[in-house]
Design a protein around this motif. Structure first.
Motif, PDB file in Angstrom:
ATOM      1  N   ARG A 175       0.834  -1.212   0.000  1.00 23.07           N
ATOM      2  CA  ARG A 175       0.000   0.000   0.000  1.00 23.07           C
ATOM      3  C   ARG A 175       0.867   1.260   0.000  1.00 23.07           C
ATOM      4  O   ARG A 175       0.498   2.270  -0.597  1.00 23.07           O
ATOM      5  CB  ARG A 175      -0.975  -0.018   1.181  1.00 23.07           C
ATOM      6  CG  ARG A 175      -2.179  -0.938   0.933  1.00 23.07           C
ATOM      7  CD  ARG A 175      -3.201  -0.853   2.042  1.00 23.07           C
ATOM      8  NE  ARG A 175      -2.732  -1.444   3.284  1.00 23.07           N
ATOM      9  CZ  ARG A 175      -2.743  -2.760   3.544  1.00 23.07           C
ATOM     10  NH1 ARG A 175      -3.211  -3.603   2.653  1.00 23.07           N
ATOM     11  NH2 ARG A 175      -2.291  -3.218   4.693  1.00 23.07           N
ATOM     12  N   ASP A 176       2.031   1.191   0.684  1.00 25.08           N
ATOM     13  CA  ASP A 176       2.955   2.332   0.668  1.00 25.08           C
ATOM     14  C   ASP A 176       3.369   2.677  -0.768  1.00 25.08           C
ATOM     15  O   ASP A 176       3.484   3.843  -1.128  1.00 25.08           O
ATOM     16  CB  ASP A 176       4.226   2.034   1.479  1.00 25.08           C
ATOM     17  CG  ASP A 176       3.989   1.990   2.982  1.00 25.08           C
ATOM     18  OD1 ASP A 176       2.914   2.445   3.436  1.00 25.08           O
ATOM     19  OD2 ASP A 176       4.867   1.468   3.697  1.00 25.08           O
ATOM     20  N   TYR A 177       3.621   1.646  -1.570  1.00 20.76           N
ATOM     21  CA  TYR A 177       4.116   1.855  -2.929  1.00 20.76           C
ATOM     22  C   TYR A 177       3.002   1.961  -3.969  1.00 20.76           C
ATOM     23  O   TYR A 177       3.182   2.639  -4.982  1.00 20.76           O
ATOM     24  CB  TYR A 177       5.081   0.730  -3.325  1.00 20.76           C
ATOM     25  CG  TYR A 177       6.435   0.842  -2.669  1.00 20.76           C
ATOM     26  CD1 TYR A 177       7.464   1.559  -3.272  1.00 20.76           C
ATOM     27  CD2 TYR A 177       6.690   0.248  -1.438  1.00 20.76           C
ATOM     28  CE1 TYR A 177       8.715   1.674  -2.675  1.00 20.76           C
ATOM     29  CE2 TYR A 177       7.937   0.361  -0.827  1.00 20.76           C
ATOM     30  CZ  TYR A 177       8.938   1.074  -1.448  1.00 20.76           C
ATOM     31  OH  TYR A 177      10.159   1.188  -0.842  1.00 20.76           O
ATOM     32  N   GLY A 178       1.886   1.282  -3.744  1.00 14.43           N
ATOM     33  CA  GLY A 178       0.824   1.249  -4.749  1.00 14.43           C
ATOM     34  C   GLY A 178      -0.443   1.972  -4.370  1.00 14.43           C
ATOM     35  O   GLY A 178      -1.376   2.036  -5.162  1.00 14.43           O
ATOM     36  N   GLY A 179      -0.518   2.500  -3.146  1.00 17.00           N
ATOM     37  CA  GLY A 179      -1.710   3.206  -2.704  1.00 17.00           C
ATOM     38  C   GLY A 179      -2.805   2.262  -2.241  1.00 17.00           C
ATOM     39  O   GLY A 179      -2.634   1.037  -2.209  1.00 17.00           O
ATOM     40  N   ALA A 180      -3.946   2.834  -1.916  1.00 19.23           N
ATOM     41  CA  ALA A 180      -5.068   2.054  -1.387  1.00 19.23           C
ATOM     42  C   ALA A 180      -5.607   1.068  -2.406  1.00 19.23           C
ATOM     43  O   ALA A 180      -6.225   0.063  -2.040  1.00 19.23           O
ATOM     44  CB  ALA A 180      -6.180   2.996  -0.936  1.00 19.23           C
ATOM     45  N   ALA A 181      -5.383   1.328  -3.699  1.00 18.80           N
ATOM     46  CA  ALA A 181      -5.899   0.458  -4.753  1.00 18.80           C
ATOM     47  C   ALA A 181      -4.952  -0.698  -5.083  1.00 18.80           C
ATOM     48  O   ALA A 181      -5.216  -1.467  -5.996  1.00 18.80           O
ATOM     49  CB  ALA A 181      -6.161   1.275  -6.017  1.00 18.80           C
ATOM     50  N   ALA A 182      -3.845  -0.833  -4.340  1.00 18.77           N
ATOM     51  CA  ALA A 182      -2.854  -1.875  -4.641  1.00 18.77           C
ATOM     52  C   ALA A 182      -3.460  -3.266  -4.485  1.00 18.77           C
ATOM     53  O   ALA A 182      -4.121  -3.555  -3.493  1.00 18.77           O
ATOM     54  CB  ALA A 182      -1.640  -1.723  -3.722  1.00 18.77           C
ATOM     55  N   ARG A 183      -3.227  -4.121  -5.462  1.00 21.38           N
ATOM     56  CA  ARG A 183      -3.731  -5.487  -5.461  1.00 21.38           C
ATOM     57  C   ARG A 183      -2.637  -6.445  -5.898  1.00 21.38           C
ATOM     58  O   ARG A 183      -1.935  -6.196  -6.874  1.00 21.38           O
ATOM     59  CB  ARG A 183      -4.914  -5.640  -6.432  1.00 21.38           C
ATOM     60  CG  ARG A 183      -6.139  -4.825  -6.083  1.00 21.38           C
ATOM     61  CD  ARG A 183      -6.869  -5.381  -4.860  1.00 21.38           C
ATOM     62  NE  ARG A 183      -8.014  -4.556  -4.496  1.00 21.38           N
ATOM     63  CZ  ARG A 183      -7.970  -3.548  -3.632  1.00 21.38           C
ATOM     64  NH1 ARG A 183      -6.831  -3.226  -3.052  1.00 21.38           N
ATOM     65  NH2 ARG A 183      -9.058  -2.863  -3.352  1.00 21.38           N
ATOM     66  N   LEU A 184      -2.510  -7.544  -5.168  1.00 19.44           N
ATOM     67  CA  LEU A 184      -1.560  -8.581  -5.522  1.00 19.44           C
ATOM     68  C   LEU A 184      -2.160  -9.439  -6.634  1.00 19.44           C
ATOM     69  O   LEU A 184      -3.323  -9.830  -6.554  1.00 19.44           O
ATOM     70  CB  LEU A 184      -1.262  -9.433  -4.289  1.00 19.44           C
ATOM     71  CG  LEU A 184      -0.041 -10.341  -4.309  1.00 19.44           C
ATOM     72  CD1 LEU A 184       1.234  -9.531  -4.486  1.00 19.44           C
ATOM     73  CD2 LEU A 184       0.025 -11.150  -3.029  1.00 19.44           C
ATOM     74  N   GLN A 185      -1.379  -9.710  -7.685  1.00 17.02           N
ATOM     75  CA  GLN A 185      -1.834 -10.525  -8.803  1.00 17.02           C
ATOM     76  C   GLN A 185      -0.856 -11.668  -9.025  1.00 17.02           C
ATOM     77  O   GLN A 185       0.340 -11.514  -8.780  1.00 17.02           O
ATOM     78  CB  GLN A 185      -1.904  -9.680 -10.083  1.00 17.02           C
ATOM     79  CG  GLN A 185      -2.775  -8.447  -9.989  1.00 17.02           C
ATOM     80  CD  GLN A 185      -4.254  -8.764  -9.977  1.00 17.02           C
ATOM     81  OE1 GLN A 185      -4.704  -9.667 -10.666  1.00 17.02           O
ATOM     82  NE2 GLN A 185      -5.018  -8.027  -9.202  1.00 17.02           N
ATOM     83  N   LYS A 186      -1.375 -12.791  -9.518  1.00 18.44           N
ATOM     84  CA  LYS A 186      -0.511 -13.948  -9.790  1.00 18.44           C
ATOM     85  C   LYS A 186      -0.620 -14.327 -11.253  1.00 18.44           C
ATOM     86  O   LYS A 186      -1.712 -14.431 -11.798  1.00 18.44           O
ATOM     87  CB  LYS A 186      -0.932 -15.127  -8.918  1.00 18.44           C
ATOM     88  CG  LYS A 186       0.011 -16.304  -9.031  1.00 18.44           C
ATOM     89  CD  LYS A 186      -0.404 -17.452  -8.161  1.00 18.44           C
ATOM     90  CE  LYS A 186       0.639 -18.554  -8.261  1.00 18.44           C
ATOM     91  NZ  LYS A 186       0.079 -19.868  -8.018  1.00 18.44           N
ATOM     92  N   ALA A 187       0.521 -14.560 -11.886  1.00 20.49           N
ATOM     93  CA  ALA A 187       0.537 -14.967 -13.289  1.00 20.49           C
ATOM     94  C   ALA A 187      -0.179 -16.295 -13.461  1.00 20.49           C
ATOM     95  O   ALA A 187      -0.143 -17.159 -12.583  1.00 20.49           O
ATOM     96  CB  ALA A 187       1.984 -15.076 -13.789  1.00 20.49           C
ATOM     97  N   ALA A 188      -0.818 -16.465 -14.594  1.00 24.09           N
ATOM     98  CA  ALA A 188      -1.543 -17.702 -14.888  1.00 24.09           C
ATOM     99  C   ALA A 188      -0.579 -18.872 -15.033  1.00 24.09           C
ATOM    100  O   ALA A 188       0.565 -18.705 -15.429  1.00 24.09           O
ATOM    101  CB  ALA A 188      -2.348 -17.527 -16.172  1.00 24.09           C
ATOM    102  N   GLU A 189      -1.069 -20.039 -14.700  1.00 22.15           N
ATOM    103  CA  GLU A 189      -0.295 -21.266 -14.879  1.00 22.15           C
ATOM    104  C   GLU A 189      -0.920 -22.070 -16.006  1.00 22.15           C
ATOM    105  O   GLU A 189      -2.126 -22.048 -16.207  1.00 22.15           O
ATOM    106  CB  GLU A 189      -0.295 -22.084 -13.585  1.00 22.15           C
ATOM    107  CG  GLU A 189       0.400 -21.370 -12.441  1.00 22.15           C
ATOM    108  CD  GLU A 189       0.361 -22.153 -11.143  1.00 22.15           C
ATOM    109  OE1 GLU A 189      -0.387 -23.151 -11.074  1.00 22.15           O
ATOM    110  OE2 GLU A 189       1.077 -21.767 -10.215  1.00 22.15           O
ATOM    111  N   LYS A 190      -0.085 -22.792 -16.729  1.00 24.59           N
ATOM    112  CA  LYS A 190      -0.607 -23.682 -17.778  1.00 24.59           C
ATOM    113  C   LYS A 190      -0.770 -25.065 -17.228  1.00 24.59           C
ATOM    114  O   LYS A 190       0.020 -25.548 -16.484  1.00 24.59           O
ATOM    115  CB  LYS A 190       0.356 -23.721 -18.958  1.00 24.59           C
ATOM    116  CG  LYS A 190       0.129 -22.580 -19.916  1.00 24.59           C
ATOM    117  CD  LYS A 190       0.940 -22.799 -21.156  1.00 24.59           C
ATOM    118  CE  LYS A 190       0.755 -21.633 -22.097  1.00 24.59           C
ATOM    119  NZ  LYS A 190       1.620 -21.723 -23.245  1.00 24.59           N
TER     120      LYS A 190
END
Length: 190
Positions: A175-190
């Motif tokens: 949140r410090d770096y991305g703000g309140a809208a920061a969301r963790l995302q994970k790359a898709a797996e095959k």
């Protein structure tokens, strides 16, 4: 994220291989299948690139995501102590740095157009420490986004370690770096 997919193809010269990586159970909360540091991770449609084309020591090489991050961590990464705080700081730094790199390389690939498939998209000083690359591997599928865009914040590993040692969590740091809208995302797996 269509631009991310096109950029990744350009970075790899058309080769895209998904790397299946385990998430460290230490940082997973019960009932969360795809989380890191106890944070829920949304799914990205794009797989993790096999590697990135970079210039290192005067030649163009393909570095895996963990090798690239280990090379960029440099002496700070090699001197990082063992322990929970250091591991949390390393993971948070990897997520932030990988997010910034993907965003910057996607922008460069778009600017280069067709030439992106043959040109290195960044220059890297130093080599990747294999032991550090192995520590980094579980964190490479994760990215930080804010309002649908990759967070491109410059983050120093030593600053993140100091924040963790003062009691900040990875969520606080994101949140410090991305703000309140920061969301963790994970790359898709095959």
């Amino acid at each position: 994220m269509g631009k991310l997919k096109k950029a990744a193809r350009g970075l790899l010269g058309g080769a895209a291989v998904t790397v299946l990586l385990p998430v460290l159970a230490l940082f997973r909360l019960p009932g969360q299948a795809d989380g890191l540091f106890g944070l829920e991770a949304g799914a990205l449609a794009n797989p993790l690139p096999e590697g990135y084309r970079v210039e290192m020591g005067g030649e163009t090489v393909l570095l895996s995501p963990e090798e690239l991050l280990a090379a960029l961590a440099g002496e700070d990464g090699a001197a990082l102590p063992e322990g929970e705080a250091a591991e949390e700081a390393l993971g948070a730094w990897c997520v932030l740095t990988h997010s910034r790199l993907i965003g910057e390389m996607a922008g460069r690939a778009e600017a280069l157009g067709e030439a992106a498939s043959e040109s290195p998209l960044m220059e890297v000083d130093g080599a990747a420490d294999e032991k550090l690359a192995a520590r980094i591997r579980p964190y490479t599928p994760y990215f930080l986004t804010a309002e649908g865009k990759l967070v491109r914040a410059e983050a120093a590993l030593s600053d993140i370690l100091a924040a963790v040692e003062k009691g900040e969590t990875a969520g606080d740091i994101f949140r410090d770096y991305g703000g309140a809208a920061a969301r963790l995302q994970k790359a898709a797996e095959k």
